[in-house]
Design a protein around this motif. Structure first.
Motif, PDB file in Angstrom:
ATOM      1  N   ILE A 310      27.125  30.551 -34.900  1.00  0.00           N
ATOM      2  CA  ILE A 310      28.212  30.130 -35.786  1.00  0.00           C
ATOM      3  C   ILE A 310      27.781  30.220 -37.250  1.00  0.00           C
ATOM      4  CG2 ILE A 310      29.587  28.125 -36.477  1.00  0.00           C
ATOM      5  CD1 ILE A 310      29.439  27.268 -33.466  1.00  0.00           C
ATOM      6  N   TRP A 313      27.707  33.718 -38.653  1.00  0.00           N
ATOM      7  CA  TRP A 313      29.044  34.183 -39.040  1.00  0.00           C
ATOM      8  C   TRP A 313      29.490  33.511 -40.342  1.00  0.00           C
ATOM      9  CZ3 TRP A 313      33.524  31.255 -39.640  1.00  0.00           C
ATOM     10  CH2 TRP A 313      34.672  31.998 -39.916  1.00  0.00           C
ATOM     11  N   PHE A 558      34.950  27.945 -32.672  1.00  0.00           N
ATOM     12  CA  PHE A 558      34.484  29.277 -33.077  1.00  0.00           C
ATOM     13  C   PHE A 558      35.129  30.375 -32.240  1.00  0.00           C
ATOM     14  CE2 PHE A 558      30.998  32.571 -33.131  1.00  0.00           C
ATOM     15  CZ  PHE A 558      31.196  32.956 -34.450  1.00  0.00           C
ATOM     16  N   ARG A 562      38.802  30.707 -35.082  1.00  0.00           N
ATOM     17  CA  ARG A 562      37.973  31.235 -36.166  1.00  0.00           C
ATOM     18  C   ARG A 562      38.806  31.514 -37.411  1.00  0.00           C
ATOM     19  NH1 ARG A 562      33.651  35.750 -34.476  1.00  0.00           N
ATOM     20  NH2 ARG A 562      33.862  34.455 -32.603  1.00  0.00           N
TER      21      ARG A 562
END
Length: 579
Positions: A310, A313, A558, A562
């Motif tokens: 996570i 990203w 997530f 997102r």
């Protein structure tokens, strides 16, 4: 009328402080607990004696003041025939050398001295009490405060609707779960009588000790109580009550100002811009993300590998050095594994946690694991080593953290004990666990759960113990920041950032982010917290103007939401001026 001696010079001419009174300074007035209030109550009420309890009072500055003294075993009032008042409308001394009990049916030796001073529309008084038994609490009963909207702790004034209101500093004065008590983060009470008429009661105490304010309604005025609770770890038979102040202002902020000036001085509060315990990276934080770990039941929202995925990203969406990562329940089953603070194998073990911290920091993130300031599971093997650090309230009863139904059997669980950092055994244990985590994994900050949950414990001064813990760790690790939950005024001296609490007034001294239980995107899960599901606001994205933008990440955030994560991050960047 009792004889008056001149204790001050000329009496200044001022507007009356409250409802009209025909009593001269120093008059002793025979009153009872039932005098001038609604009997029976007309609205919300609290426990009361079911008879007329004596409250003889002295007149001063358009008010009448009485006193109640509490030991571990009874309630005492001044003996009316033994009360003597000397002075005038600017300065007065009240003495009494005998108390009554059993509602006035019995007498006992004791001494009370109260000294009053008036300066314009402000009255200050201090009280000294001596008894043969240890003194627990001393209450000033204040008459003739006009009815009006009541504010506790600087909160919004509210209508009591012919009922009574009780506020406690801090953490509900150690009774957060006492039915009906309003918890105050700073000990001030304000009554809004008119558009430009505000009466306030505050204390000039420079230590964190319980204060309570109680407003009992009558037809025209309140019977108010200003309550001081003495240090629970002492057994003093001679108590000097810190000075109280009763004043008048033309605005709410004018009523708050004297109190805040005292708080700043007493607890050495500095504006956020001048704080020396705020590292440069913390001043630049634009987003806090709460990565939920393991629930009480053992359900894993995000293990270490998923948390790292996570964060990788997120680093494509916002400069990572502008993000503080809050690791809630990184250490196993939430609260059940308190106070071990060891890395669980199911989450990825020590190697997985070390990789998470190290690689996230390489990206620029600042990493902050969570620790419970005052909770320990008695079923953990370590318990015998720390049992002496348990919290015992002023009456000697063990304080358990038993107000949560962790397992959903519809019964509040009782395996947790509330712990006191004022006790060496607990403070040393917790300090050691935090230090080992810092040494082993190199985290950037640590979070103290419920650090604002102050209780007046017989096992030591909880506030001073908390301050000692934080200062000890700061001395060892000057680059590692302490963050806390549920602040009260004196905590701002040594903890600069919080989740929960605060508000615009306290942003002068600290910064805040959203509570870990705030609804996550989608279904509004509270993550590891006990509150289940809330409602995520798709318009505000759960962001508060007084808090650092906060992004909650649970098991499906997530994978399914997102886009909402990206929207929260975009708003955080815009607020921080990040291109």
């Amino acid at each position: 009328m009792m004889p008056l001696d001149s204790l001050a010079a000329n009496s200044a001419s001022v507007a009356p402080l409250s409802v009209a009174t025909t009593h001269a300074p120093g008059d002793i007035v025979e009153l009872y607990s039932t005098s001038e209030v609604f009997i029976p109550p007309r609205g919300r009420s609290f426990m009361k004696f079911s008879f007329d309890f004596p409250e003889p009072s002295v007149a001063f500055g358009d008010h009448r003041f009485g006193f109640l003294v509490f030991t571990d075993e009874n309630t005492y009032a001044m003996s009316r025939p033994r009360m003597v008042a000397r002075g005038n409308n600017d300065a007065l001394e009240l003495t009494c050398d005998e108390f009554t009990w059993a509602g006035g049916e019995e007498k006992t030796p004791g001494k009370l001295t109260a000294r009053f001073r008036r300066d314009g529309t402000t009255i200050e008084w201090d009280v000294t009490v001596e008894m043969q038994r240890p003194i627990k609490t001393v209450t000033t009963v204040i008459r003739d405060i006009p009815r009006g909207m009541v504010s506790l702790g600087g909160g919004q004034p509210t209508d009591t609707r012919d009922g009574d209101v009780l506020g406690g500093y801090t953490f509900g004065a150690g009774d957060l779960h006492n039915f009906g008590v309003t918890s105050m983060t700073t000990p001030v009470a304000i009554v809004q009588v008119g558009e430009q008429d505000f009466r306030y009661i505050t204390t000039l105490d420079d230590r964190v000790r319980p204060k309570r304010y109680y407003f009992q309604a009558g037809e025209r005025a309140f019977r108010a109580e200003a309550i001081y609770e003495h240090d629970a770890w002492r057994n003093d038979t001679h108590v000097q009550v810190p000075r109280w102040r009763l004043g008048r202002a033309t605005s709410f902020e004018g009523a708050m100002q004297p109190h805040m000036e005292h708080v700043e001085k007493a607890f050495h509060l500095l504006p956020w811009e001048e704080r020396r315990d705020v590292p440069s990276w913390l001043r630049q934080v634009a987003l806090v993300t709460t990565l939920h770990g393991m629930h009480y039941t053992g359900f894993i929202f995000n293990d270490y590998a998923k948390q790292l995925e996570i964060l990788k990203w997120m680093a494509t969406q916002i400069p990572a050095e502008r993000v503080l990562v809050f690791l809630s329940s990184w250490d196993g089953r939430y609260y059940w594994d308190y106070p071990n603070y060891e890395v669980p194998a199911r989450m990825g073990g020590p190697a997985g946690f070390k990789r998470l911290i190290g690689e996230a920091q390489k990206l620029g993130f600042k990493m902050m694991p969570m620790f419970g300031t005052n909770a320990a599971n008695r079923q953990q093997p370590v318990w015998p080593k720390i049992a002496s650090g348990a919290t015992y309230k002023i009456d000697g009863d063990l304080y358990n953290l038993n107000w949560v139904d962790w397992n959903n059997d519809r019964h509040q669980d009782g395996w947790l004990t509330y712990m006191n950092l004022g006790a060496d055994s607990w403070r040393n244990w917790l300090e050691g666990r935090i230090a080992e985590t810092i040494d082993r994994y190199g985290v950037d900050a640590y979070f103290l759960d419920i650090v604002g949950g102050h209780v007046n414990s017989t096992t030591g001064d909880m506030h001073e113990g908390t301050k000692r813990l934080v200062e000890n760790l700061r001395g060892k690790y000057p680059k590692v920041t302490c963050v806390g939950e549920m602040p009260y005024d004196a905590l701002y001296e040594f903890i600069p950032v919080y989740h929960a609490g605060g508000g615009g007034r306290w942003r002068k001294y600290a910064r805040f982010f959203s509570h870990l239980s705030a609804p996550a995107p989608g279904r509004g899960s509270s993550g590891v917290h006990e509150s289940g599901f809330g409602r995520f606001n798709t318009e505000t994205l759960g962001l508060n103007e007084n808090a650092i933008p906060t992004l909650q990440v649970v098991d499906d955030t997530f994978t399914r939401y997102r886009d909402v994560m990206a929207a929260v991050i975009a708003r955080a960047k815009a607020r921080a001026g990040i291109a």
